[in-house]
Scaffold this motif. Structure first.
Motif, PDB file in Angstrom:
ATOM      1  N   LYS A 116       4.354  25.417  29.017  1.00  0.00           N
ATOM      2  CA  LYS A 116       4.728  24.783  27.755  1.00  0.00           C
ATOM      3  C   LYS A 116       5.730  25.626  26.987  1.00  0.00           C
ATOM      4  CE  LYS A 116       2.804  23.300  23.309  1.00  0.00           C
ATOM      5  NZ  LYS A 116       1.609  23.341  22.422  1.00  0.00           N
TER       6      LYS A 116
ATOM      7  N   THR B 244       5.980  17.621  27.568  1.00  0.00           N
ATOM      8  CA  THR B 244       5.266  18.686  28.269  1.00  0.00           C
ATOM      9  C   THR B 244       3.761  18.482  28.152  1.00  0.00           C
ATOM     10  OG1 THR B 244       4.886  21.101  28.361  1.00  0.00           O
ATOM     11  CG2 THR B 244       5.293  20.150  26.204  1.00  0.00           C
TER      12      THR B 244
ATOM     13  N   VAL C 123       3.852  16.078  23.425  1.00  0.00           N
ATOM     14  CA  VAL C 123       2.922  16.966  24.119  1.00  0.00           C
ATOM     15  C   VAL C 123       1.707  16.161  24.555  1.00  0.00           C
ATOM     16  CG1 VAL C 123       1.461  19.017  23.935  1.00  0.00           C
ATOM     17  CG2 VAL C 123       3.683  18.959  22.765  1.00  0.00           C
TER      18      VAL C 123
END
Length: 454
Positions: free
Chosen positions: A396, A387, A413
């Motif tokens: 998120k 994400t 991430v």
């Protein structure tokens, strides 16, 4: 029928046990303008699936598939979907050298497919005059009622022109189509790379067939646990505001506040265009985090230069599939209350335009929610969740919730604002970091919790 016999003939979820699937007859891919002709090692074919999976011997359609054969030693089969709903997933694989990193092209047979109702898989047909109509959030009950009537008319035109398939476009049916593709490939297991809406296909395949999954990558994650329109709107607004506060400096924020004040009065113009508050929110949503953001705000404030307004529009397959997967039907009063909560959570940007468009697109849609929201724990699946730190399309928070439902799932991430982290053309060091993590997981099965770009 006895319970024992019933158990023998029914598959998971009450669907009849799968019938044999003929092997795919691979051949040269058809032209796919405006894209160039597929290169060497890329083939296409079809897989027959039932329109209604509870009636496996009933009416059939053909799902269009494409394959990029592993250029070196084959490690496995990777099925992909790029999202939408509405994107023809076979096309990226037909252009595989431009879409996938070399290490994946070398190691996997990559399989793309147009999901049912899309492109070459019995694409949905509707009244074009109704499809092209744009809409904005209704401010009155009368405007709300008119939107509901319009959406119902549009949906009924789709049902009439598309036929029985219209009532079987939910994502659970697509996940069953993926299993038919696996069997037609003769693969004992597959890995799955889902991006954006494709992550919901991946999650539901993992629900149904966890023992058929080798590795699962979910990139830009949809949360099927969202049970109301208000939940969609609030999550979207919070994410949009996070991006707004990250990317606008105090001077730009003051400028946007003045622009909204003018838009509210109907006095914000750019050339011959009167800019509504919804247009302004949508414009900001589109450009937050992009290099163009500063220029767009400046041009709108001065009335000079170009401002790329996009008309409010919801892709027809967004409605045809999304409205079967999520319970977002609501009333005008409830919508107003939910939007007020969204604006409170996002005082700078007001709300998330895409979340709002998706919710509005389902009002009056003449199809039942046949794949209702759910939050099952998916066990026995080796998964990696990817994400952006801020993602206005799939927040998120959605990725974190889904990761929590898959024990042992790794997380990557990308510390930026955007949507879809994993691409062939990684430019920044952070993007290259994501590419290494995702490709490495697909090849080795080893994942970790990593933040790229700090």
């Amino acid at each position: 029928m006895t319970k024992l016999l019933l158990a023998a003939v029914l598959g998971l979820g009450g669907v009849l046990a799968p019938q044999p699937v003929p092997a795919i007859q691979w051949e040269k891919c058809p032209p796919d303008p405006p894209y160039p002709a597929p290169g060497q090692g890329i083939e296409c074919g079809t897989v027959k699936v039932p329109v209604d999976w509870s009636l496996p011997d009933g009416e059939q359609i053909e799902v269009f598939v494409s394959r990029s054969k592993a250029r070196k030693q084959k490690l496995g089969t990777l099925v992909t979907n790029p999202g939408g709903p509405g994107n023809p997933g076979a096309t990226p694989v037909m252009m595989a050298p431009e879409e996938f990193p070399d290490e994946i092209l070398d190691s996997f047979d990559i399989i793309g497919f147009d999901p049912r109702g899309i492109g070459r898989s019995h694409g949905i047909q509707c009244d074009d005059a109704l499809v092209s109509r744009a809409f904005t959030p209704p401010a009155t009950q009368a405007a709300w009622d008119e939107l509901v009537v319009h959406n119902r008319r549009l949906g009924e035109s789709c049902r009439k022109r598309t036929g029985p398939l219209f009532d079987h476009l939910d994502t659970m049916s697509v996940a069953r189509d993926v299993e038919a593709i696996r069997r037609a490939l003769g693969a004992e297991k597959i890995s799955f790379l889902g991006q954006s809406y494709g992550t919901l296909i991946g999650q539901q395949y993992a629900q149904l067939f966890p023992d058929k999954l080798d590795r699962l990558v979910l990139d830009g994650v949809v949360d099927h646990g969202l049970k109301t329109a208000a939940a969609h709107l609030l999550d979207g607004a919070k994410e949009a505001e996070r991006a707004y506060r990250e990317h606008l400096d105090p001077a730009q924020s003051r400028t946007v506040t003045l622009l909204f004040a003018k838009a509210d009065k109907g006095t914000l113009k750019h050339g011959k265009t009167t800019v509504t508050p919804h247009m302004l929110t949508a414009l900001l949503n589109e450009h937050l985090g992009a290099d163009s953001m500063k220029e767009v705000i400046g041009n709108l404030a001065t009335g000079k230069g170009e401002v790329p307004f996009e008309p409010p529009y919801v892709e027809i397959m967004h409605r045809a599939t999304w409205c079967r997967d999520f319970s977002v039907a609501t009333t005008f009063a409830q919508f107003g209350k939910a939007m007020a909560a969204a604006r409170k959570a996002a005082p700078g940007i007001r709300y998330n335009a895409q979340s709002t468009d998706f919710v509005l697109g389902c009002q009056g849609w003449p199809a039942k929610v046949t794949n209702p929201p759910a939050t099952p724990e998916v066990k026995g699946v080796n998964a990696l969740i990817a994400t952006h730190e801020r993602d206005l399309a799939t927040p998120k928070a959605w990725a974190l919730r889904v990761a929590a439902r898959i024990p042992g799932a790794g997380r990557v991430v990308l510390a930026a604002t955007g949507h879809i982290t994993y691409r062939r053309h990684a430019v920044t060091d952070a993007q290259k970091c994501v590419q290494r993590e995702v490709s490495g997981f697909l090849i080795t099965g080893e994942d970790s919790d990593t933040t790229c770009g700090i």
